[in-house]
Structure formats: C-alpha cells, structure tokens
Design an enzyme around this catalytic site. Structure first.
Site, mmCIF file in Angstrom:
data_model
loop_
_atom_site.group_PDB
_atom_site.id
_atom_site.type_symbol
_atom_site.label_atom_id
_atom_site.label_comp_id
_atom_site.label_asym_id
_atom_site.label_seq_id
_atom_site.Cartn_x
_atom_site.Cartn_y
_atom_site.Cartn_z
ATOM 1 N N ARG A 157 -7.555 12.115 -4.530
ATOM 2 C CA ARG A 157 -6.782 10.864 -4.539
ATOM 3 C C ARG A 157 -7.535 9.769 -3.767
ATOM 4 O O ARG A 157 -8.082 8.851 -4.356
ATOM 5 C CB ARG A 157 -5.389 11.127 -3.934
ATOM 6 C CG ARG A 157 -4.384 10.006 -4.162
ATOM 7 C CD ARG A 157 -4.516 8.846 -3.205
ATOM 8 N NE ARG A 157 -4.399 9.240 -1.789
ATOM 9 C CZ ARG A 157 -4.649 8.410 -0.788
ATOM 10 N NH1 ARG A 157 -5.033 7.165 -1.007
ATOM 11 N NH2 ARG A 157 -4.556 8.832 0.464
ATOM 12 N N ASP A 158 -7.615 9.889 -2.454
ATOM 13 C CA ASP A 158 -8.247 8.829 -1.658
ATOM 14 C C ASP A 158 -9.728 8.723 -2.022
ATOM 15 O O ASP A 158 -10.291 7.627 -2.105
ATOM 16 C CB ASP A 158 -8.095 9.151 -0.165
ATOM 17 C CG ASP A 158 -8.118 7.909 0.709
ATOM 18 O OD1 ASP A 158 -8.511 6.846 0.212
ATOM 19 O OD2 ASP A 158 -7.748 8.018 1.891
ATOM 20 N N HIS B 12 -5.837 10.577 9.862
ATOM 21 C CA HIS B 12 -6.494 10.274 8.580
ATOM 22 C C HIS B 12 -7.618 9.284 8.883
ATOM 23 O O HIS B 12 -7.399 8.080 8.906
ATOM 24 C CB HIS B 12 -5.421 9.679 7.664
ATOM 25 C CG HIS B 12 -5.868 9.269 6.305
ATOM 26 N ND1 HIS B 12 -5.612 10.005 5.174
ATOM 27 C CD2 HIS B 12 -6.542 8.177 5.876
ATOM 28 C CE1 HIS B 12 -6.094 9.379 4.114
ATOM 29 N NE2 HIS B 12 -6.665 8.254 4.508
ATOM 30 N N HIS C 1 -11.046 7.389 8.192
ATOM 31 C CA HIS C 1 -12.164 6.983 7.340
ATOM 32 C C HIS C 1 -13.386 6.893 8.251
ATOM 33 O O HIS C 1 -13.258 6.843 9.479
ATOM 34 C CB HIS C 1 -11.835 5.661 6.630
ATOM 35 C CG HIS C 1 -10.879 5.863 5.486
ATOM 36 N ND1 HIS C 1 -11.282 5.904 4.185
ATOM 37 C CD2 HIS C 1 -9.538 6.085 5.472
ATOM 38 C CE1 HIS C 1 -10.235 6.133 3.403
ATOM 39 N NE2 HIS C 1 -9.155 6.244 4.161
ATOM 40 N N ASN D 14 -13.336 8.785 3.416
ATOM 41 C CA ASN D 14 -12.728 9.607 4.469
ATOM 42 C C ASN D 14 -13.820 10.437 5.112
ATOM 43 O O ASN D 14 -14.887 10.640 4.543
ATOM 44 C CB ASN D 14 -11.722 10.583 3.855
ATOM 45 C CG ASN D 14 -10.614 9.888 3.111
ATOM 46 O OD1 ASN D 14 -10.723 9.616 1.928
ATOM 47 N ND2 ASN D 14 -9.539 9.587 3.813
ATOM 48 N N CYS E 123 -10.177 2.481 0.356
ATOM 49 C CA CYS E 123 -8.933 1.937 -0.179
ATOM 50 C C CYS E 123 -9.275 0.645 -0.906
ATOM 51 O O CYS E 123 -9.947 -0.215 -0.336
ATOM 52 C CB CYS E 123 -7.937 1.675 0.947
ATOM 53 S SG CYS E 123 -6.449 0.846 0.366
HETATM 54 P P1 HMG Z 1 4.827 -4.219 -8.174
HETATM 55 O O1 HMG Z 1 3.964 -5.027 -9.075
HETATM 56 O O2 HMG Z 1 5.718 -4.934 -7.196
HETATM 57 O O3 HMG Z 1 5.742 -3.204 -9.013
HETATM 58 O O4 HMG Z 1 3.905 -3.209 -7.396
HETATM 59 P P2 HMG Z 1 6.881 -3.494 -10.031
HETATM 60 O O5 HMG Z 1 8.012 -2.595 -9.664
HETATM 61 O O6 HMG Z 1 7.129 -4.980 -10.140
HETATM 62 O O7 HMG Z 1 6.244 -3.001 -11.401
HETATM 63 C C1 HMG Z 1 5.105 -3.624 -11.985
HETATM 64 C C2 HMG Z 1 4.561 -2.703 -13.081
HETATM 65 O O8 HMG Z 1 4.096 -1.510 -12.491
HETATM 66 C C3 HMG Z 1 5.629 -2.288 -14.117
HETATM 67 O O9 HMG Z 1 4.964 -2.091 -15.346
HETATM 68 C C4 HMG Z 1 6.078 -0.953 -13.585
HETATM 69 O O10 HMG Z 1 6.600 -0.104 -14.571
HETATM 70 C C5 HMG Z 1 4.765 -0.378 -13.044
HETATM 71 P P3 HMG Z 1 4.850 -3.285 -16.441
HETATM 72 O O11 HMG Z 1 6.254 -3.660 -16.723
HETATM 73 O O12 HMG Z 1 4.053 -4.388 -15.807
HETATM 74 O O13 HMG Z 1 4.112 -2.622 -17.565
HETATM 75 N N1 HMG Z 1 4.986 0.582 -11.968
HETATM 76 C C6 HMG Z 1 4.546 1.845 -11.979
HETATM 77 N N2 HMG Z 1 3.850 2.535 -12.879
HETATM 78 C C7 HMG Z 1 3.557 3.833 -12.557
HETATM 79 N N3 HMG Z 1 3.920 4.396 -11.391
HETATM 80 C C8 HMG Z 1 4.607 3.721 -10.477
HETATM 81 C C9 HMG Z 1 4.943 2.392 -10.754
HETATM 82 N N4 HMG Z 1 5.627 1.459 -10.064
HETATM 83 C C10 HMG Z 1 5.646 0.354 -10.818
HETATM 84 N N5 HMG Z 1 4.946 4.296 -9.337
HETATM 85 C C11 HMG Z 1 3.626 -1.097 -6.376
HETATM 86 C C12 HMG Z 1 4.376 -2.391 -6.369
HETATM 87 C C13 HMG Z 1 3.904 -0.425 -5.042
HETATM 88 C C14 HMG Z 1 4.124 -0.234 -7.507
HETATM 89 C C15 HMG Z 1 2.089 -1.359 -6.554
HETATM 90 O O14 HMG Z 1 1.677 -2.341 -5.640
HETATM 91 C C16 HMG Z 1 1.272 -0.121 -6.395
HETATM 92 O O15 HMG Z 1 1.329 0.776 -7.227
HETATM 93 N N6 HMG Z 1 0.464 -0.050 -5.304
HETATM 94 C C17 HMG Z 1 -0.312 1.122 -5.028
HETATM 95 C C18 HMG Z 1 -1.505 0.739 -4.225
HETATM 96 C C19 HMG Z 1 -2.319 1.962 -3.922
HETATM 97 O O16 HMG Z 1 -2.216 3.003 -4.557
HETATM 98 N N7 HMG Z 1 -3.211 1.814 -2.912
HETATM 99 C C20 HMG Z 1 -4.096 2.856 -2.516
HETATM 100 C C21 HMG Z 1 -3.414 4.000 -1.858
HETATM 101 S S1 HMG Z 1 -2.956 3.685 -0.180
HETATM 102 C C22 HMG Z 1 -4.356 4.132 0.730
HETATM 103 O O17 HMG Z 1 -5.389 4.384 0.179
HETATM 104 C C23 HMG Z 1 -4.226 4.284 2.200
HETATM 105 C C24 HMG Z 1 -4.119 5.756 2.645
HETATM 106 O O18 HMG Z 1 -5.243 6.504 2.194
HETATM 107 C C25 HMG Z 1 -4.057 5.834 4.178
HETATM 108 C C26 HMG Z 1 -5.164 5.025 4.877
HETATM 109 O O19 HMG Z 1 -6.351 5.274 4.622
HETATM 110 O O20 HMG Z 1 -4.781 4.144 5.654
HETATM 111 C C27 HMG Z 1 -2.861 6.423 2.087
HETATM 112 MG MG MG Z 2 -7.152 6.579 3.169
#
Ligand code: HMG
Ligand code: MG
Length: 300
Positions: A20-21, A212, A214, A255, A246
């Site tokens: 994933r990450d 966690h 990086h 990571n 990210c």
């Molecule tokens: P949004 O645009 O506000 O969502 O995003 P929405 O509810 O308005 O929906 C927009 C569209 O997304 C719609 O589709 C939804 O159906 C779809 P459309 O009508 O445009 O075709 N949708 C989804 N589709 C599949 N699965 C879902 C989903 N939700 C909505 N779950 C949202 C808000 C949170 C969904 C968006 O910003 C998002 O998905 N963000 C994810 C960002 C991400 O994954 N970042 C990386 C991971 S975090 C990280 O790496 C840090 C970590 O490792 C720790 C660290 O290192 O610090 C964990």
């Molecule tokens: Mg991370």
C-alpha cells in the site's frame, strides 16, 4: 558509567505496508500480477500483518485502484492479517466485500496536510470515521488509526507532541484502539521521537502504539531502535525494499525498509521472526517488476 534505565525490550511486531504505502506513489504502471506476486511473496516471510491495498478514491491515488482485485487474487496464509486503508464508508463497503481482515482509518496531526490528503479538517475526519469504526467493530473487524505528520508537516513544520496526543485521544474516543504514528516526511530525529513518546505513553498503552517511519533523512532505523530500547515500543511499520511515500507529502521518501529493520532489531537482540532471505527475494521480485535496481528510487 551509570546504568541507563531502559524499558524491557519486547519482541518487535512488524506491519508490512509495502503493497500500500510502498506502491501508492510509484509513477509507472504496476500490473495486478506484480502486486499479487509481491503480497504472496511477503506472505511466505513470517510477517504477521500485510497492508495489501487501499479503498480510496481512485482519482486521488490511481495506483490503489485495483485493490479489490488484489484482495480477490492473493493467497491468504492462515495466521496472516491482510488489511486495507479506508477513508470513509464507501471504502469500508469495499473492504467488507473483499473480506479484508482489518481496516485502517487515517487522519493527521496538522490541518493543512489532512485537507490535502483526505479533503477534511481533523474534526471532520473523525466525524467521517465514526460510522466506519462503529460498523467495523460490529463486524468484528479490528481498526487501526493512522496519525500522519506526527513529527513534521510538509506545510506547517515542526508539530507539537500535545497535538498528536489530542488526535490520538479523538480516535480513541470513537473506538480506535491501535494507533500508527506517522513520520510522514521522514524528518524526525531520535530526540523528537523521545519527546513524543514521553507524552503519548501517558495517554495510551504502549502496545497500542505503532511507529510509522519514512526514511527521507536516513534516521528511521535509529528512531525505531530508540523507541524500542527506551520505551519498549514493539510495533513498527515498514516497507519491503524501502519503496514508498505519500502523494500528498512532496519530497517524502519510502518507509523504512522491512529488511533493514529486521536486521537492525536482530543485531540489537530482538528477533521479529521474519526470514531475511525471503524478504530479500520479495524485494528483488518487486524491483524486477518496477524495472529498476533493488533499493533505488524512481526517476524524478
Ligand atoms: P472527496 O473527493 O471529498 O470524496 O475525497 P467524495 O465523497 O466527494 O467522492 C468523490 C468521488 O470519489 C466519487 O466518485 C466517489 O464515489 C469516490 P465520482 O462520483 O467522482 O465518480 N470515492 C471513492 N471511491 C472508492 N473508494 C472510496 C471512495 N470515496 C469516494 N473510499 C476522499 C475524499 C477521502 C475519498 C479522497 O480524498 C481520498 O480517497 N483520499 C485518499 C488519499 C490517500 O489515499 N492518500 C495516501 C494514503 S495516506 C498516507 O500515505 C499516510 C500514511 O502512510 C501514514 C504516514 O506516512 O503519515 C497512512
Ligand atoms: Mg506512510
């Protein structure tokens, strides 16, 4: 020299976040076959938990778009937990349909990062997670809560430990009982790790805390060993091959590499029970699919 008081050193528990990450911010196309082969290779290493994908908006993170197929095709090894990142109820529906063993919600200690990452304030994200956590618990699915930017934020700089504790308490208040505390941009120092753990462990049990790290500045192994030796923290996230970053944290590197952490813990007297040569095989397999030499970063 006076003996330095140290916490008892528990057996390290490593959570593999590479699929994933590690893969979420790779630029090129990664085939479904490559992802499945990577997870299957990781399953053979002795790892007990593998974050196999993310059910997020595919427009936000295209590399995770085929997580459903990944979950459908991997060979699940009994005793291994296959978890997924879930930002909302849509994600939970997918995770339940795919029979993920565990889910992770994710927020941050800083508003700017959270807005960029999940388009919500910290409070809004907690509100969003409430039904996700309630439904997961009703389905007997364990829930982890990530707190990004727990040390440094790419937009707001150094983060106060008290802010992290506040967010951990908010997550705990809605029923989350495991916390992965993220050094999202890989900038924390061992002293900053000590400062945070000193206050955080007054608020939550140490076994509920995973770190966690990086590795942007090469301090992730040192930070992990400090947390383990000084505070008895046993939970650490890592990514085989050290891939990752990210998409919403510019400049953040991968990571800490799982193989580096296993080797460092063994050298320090704690064996996480993971086969190093099988980890190396999994890393080699991944880099072959990524089309670059093991340990190298993608071209800018
Ligand atoms: P949004 O645009 O506000 O969502 O995003 P929405 O509810 O308005 O929906 C927009 C569209 O997304 C719609 O589709 C939804 O159906 C779809 P459309 O009508 O445009 O075709 N949708 C989804 N589709 C599949 N699965 C879902 C989903 N939700 C909505 N779950 C949202 C808000 C949170 C969904 C968006 O910003 C998002 O998905 N963000 C994810 C960002 C991400 O994954 N970042 C990386 C991971 S975090 C990280 O790496 C840090 C970590 O490792 C720790 C660290 O290192 O610090 C964990
Ligand atoms: Mg991370």
């Amino acid at each position: 020299m006076d003996a330095i008081k140290q916490a008892p050193r528990p057996t390290p528990r490593l959570v593999e976040v590479g699929p994933r990450d590690g893969l979420q911010s790779e630029k090129g196309v990664i085939s479904l076959d490559a992802k499945v082969a990577f997870v299957d290779a990781l399953s053979e290493t002795g790892l007990k938990e593998i974050e196999a994908g993310a059910f997020v908006n595919p427009k936000s993170v295209p590399q995770m778009a085929n997580s459903e197929q990944v979950f459908a095709r991997i060979k699940r090894k009994p005793g291994v937990i296959y978890s997924a990142l879930v930002p909302n109820e849509t994600g939970l529906d997918l995770a339940l349909a795919c029979k993920a063993d565990k889910i992770s919600v994710f927020t941050a200690a800083t508003e700017s990062f959270n807005q960029k990452n999940i388009k919500a304030s910290i409070k809004e994200s907690i509100e969003r997670f409430k039904p996700v956590v309630a439904r997961s618990r009703a389905a007997r699915l364990p829930v982890r809560g990530y707190i990004s930017t727990a040390f440094w934020c790419p937009y707001e700089g150094l983060v106060k430990p008290e802010k992290v504790v506040e967010v951990v308490k908010m997550l705990s208040g809605i029923g989350v009982s495991e916390f992965s505390v993220g050094d999202t941009i890989g900038k924390a120092s061992p002293d900053e790790v000590r400062k945070l753990l000193f206050v955080l462990l007054k608020a939550v049990p140490k076994d509920s805390v995973f770190l966690h790290f990086h590795n942007t500045f090469g301090r992730a192994v040192a930070n992990s060993i400090v947390a383990w030796k000084t505070f008895g923290i046993s939970g650490f996230d890592a990514s085989t091959g050290g891939v990752g970053g990210c998409p919403y944290a510019p400049g953040a590197s991968g990571n800490v590499a799982t193989e580096a952490l296993v080797s460092a813990f063994k050298a320090a007297g704690g064996d996480p029970g993971i086969d190093e040569s099988k980890l190396k095989d999994a890393a080699a397999l991944l880099f072959k699919h990524l089309g670059r030499a093991p340990g190298t970063r993608p071209p800018k």
